[in-house]
Design an enzyme around this catalytic site. Structure first.
Site, short mmCIF file in Angstrom:
data_model
loop_
_atom_site.label_atom_id
_atom_site.label_comp_id
_atom_site.label_asym_id
_atom_site.label_seq_id
_atom_site.Cartn_x
_atom_site.Cartn_y
_atom_site.Cartn_z
N GLU A 1 -11.35 0.04 -3.42
CA GLU A 1 -10.78 0.78 -2.37
C GLU A 1 -9.30 1.27 -2.83
O GLU A 1 -9.11 1.18 -4.15
CB GLU A 1 -10.01 -0.44 -1.28
CG GLU A 1 -9.39 -1.62 -2.08
CD GLU A 1 -8.83 -2.60 -0.80
OE1 GLU A 1 -9.54 -2.67 0.14
OE2 GLU A 1 -8.33 -3.54 -1.26
N ASP B 1 0.82 -1.27 0.00
CA ASP B 1 0.04 -0.13 0.04
C ASP B 1 0.67 1.25 0.13
O ASP B 1 0.78 2.14 0.85
CB ASP B 1 -0.92 0.16 1.17
CG ASP B 1 -1.73 -1.23 1.33
OD1 ASP B 1 -1.98 -1.91 0.45
OD2 ASP B 1 -2.05 -1.36 2.62
O1 FUB Z 1 -3.39 -3.28 3.52
C1 FUB Z 1 -4.56 -3.53 4.26
C2 FUB Z 1 -5.51 -3.31 3.13
O2 FUB Z 1 -5.41 -4.05 1.96
C3 FUB Z 1 -5.70 -1.83 2.43
O3 FUB Z 1 -5.84 -0.85 3.43
C4 FUB Z 1 -6.20 -2.11 1.13
O4 FUB Z 1 -6.18 -1.09 0.09
C5 FUB Z 1 -5.55 -3.17 0.63
O5 FUB Z 1 -4.43 -3.20 -0.01
#
Ligand code: FUB
Length: 323
Positions: free
Chosen positions: A222, A15
């Site tokens: 996301e 991320d």
């Molecule tokens: O790293 C945890 C979660 O997984 C992140 O917040 C999301 O975007 C995904 O990458």
């Protein structure tokens, strides 16, 4: 630099949020750990407990790990799971914005402050008022700071409508209804709170209709990121269960945005996440995959690859590792 490069091998990290501060690249990643928690759709296996900040003087050069910048044990309101964070700089102070479940297992967005880009960061006593869900990304323009946030499934966005928690808990729109939107909100002058009610960031299709909830190949899931290129605003994001990084363009930070295409095809691992940053005249896509951990989706590794635009401003699609 044409070939993708893994950035570090001493930690699993994911991320990446990347910014240029004082002429250097600073990377704010999640720090993946082996928690032993079984994998599920809620993302419980992503049980991260701290952040490290990395810096680089050049894209091909050494990556410096500045050590622990923020630890969950120092966050007064902490429950569990430090997920994707971002950072911003204003008036000599650096701010890290992070999603974390509170003690009732609800994701909120917190702020921590430092005098240095690499931290250590001191967290505030409480999360940002009115914050919810995950994956904050901060975009600055002309002294205004905008936060983009939200994530489906374990990211809990489906539990809210109009910024209010639903009594029924998580509800998804039907496939032929408009998709749930990422949120955009201006940050207050002191950088510590929302300056307004978060708004929907609407992503339109080619004929001007909002993407539908059942359009899993294109709708937002996301991992928001915003950048500007040649006067246009580029909102990019993950499609989650179809594992792509896509982008949409618009004329201002609030949108609406129009879907344009795929930046990165699926990588090895369930999640895909990124940031886009210009450094020394070239553009780069920072992202992650699970090749080094042999496909363990909760143990991810940071990568960087050059990102190229066509003459019309479209982004050339990059091939992920899940061929
Ligand atoms: O790293 C945890 C979660 O997984 C992140 O917040 C999301 O975007 C995904 O990458």
């Amino acid at each position: 630099m044409k070939e993708p490069r893994y950035l570090v091998d001493h930690l699993y990290t994911a991320d990446p949020a990347v910014h240029v501060f004082n002429g250097k690249l600073y990377i704010y990643p999640s720090h993946d750990v082996e928690s032993g928690i079984p994998e599920n759709d809620n993302g419980d296996h992503f049980d991260m407990r701290d952040y490290h900040v990395f810096s680089m003087d050049s894209i091909d050069g050494e990556v410096t790990d500045h050590g622990v910048a923020l630890d969950v044990k120092d966050i007064p309101w902490a429950g569990r799971q430090l997920w994707d964070c971002d950072a911003a700089h204003k008036d000599g102070k650096y701010y890290v914005y992070f999603p974390l479940k509170d003690q009732t297992d609800i994701f909120r967005i917190g702020v921590a402050i430092s005098d240095k880009p690499e931290g250590p960061f001191i967290p505030l006593e409480a999360p940002m008022k009115g914050s919810y869900s995950i994956d904050p990304c901060v975009f600055e323009e002309d002294g205004n700071y905008y936060m983009y946030f939200g994530g489906l499934w374990g990211g809990q966005l489906q539990r809210y409508r109009n910024n209010k928690a639903l009594e029924a808990g998580g509800v998804f729109p039907a496939d032929d209804e408009d998709a749930l939107c990422p949120k955009v909100v201006k940050i207050s002058d002191d950088m510590l709170e929302f300056a307004e009610e978060p708004k929907d960031l609407v992503i339109l299709d080619e004929i001007g209709n909002p993407l539908k909830s059942g359009d899993n190949d294109r709708r937002f899931f996301e991992a928001s990121w915003m950048h500007k290129y040649n006067g246009k605003y580029y909102f990019s994001y993950s499609t989650g269960d179809t594992h792509k990084l896509c982008y949409a363009t618009g004329d201002n930070p609030y949108g609406p945005f129009t879907y344009q295409g795929v930046i990165l095809t699926p990588v090895v691992g369930w999640t895909t996440h990124h940031s886009i940053c210009e450094f020394k005249g070239k553009w780069y896509l920072f992202h992650h995959d699970c090749v080094p951990s042999k496909g363990k989706t909760w143990l991810r590794s940071l990568k960087v690859v050059e990102l190229e635009y066509n003459a019309d401003g479209s982004i050339k699609t990059i091939e992920g590792t899940a061929k």
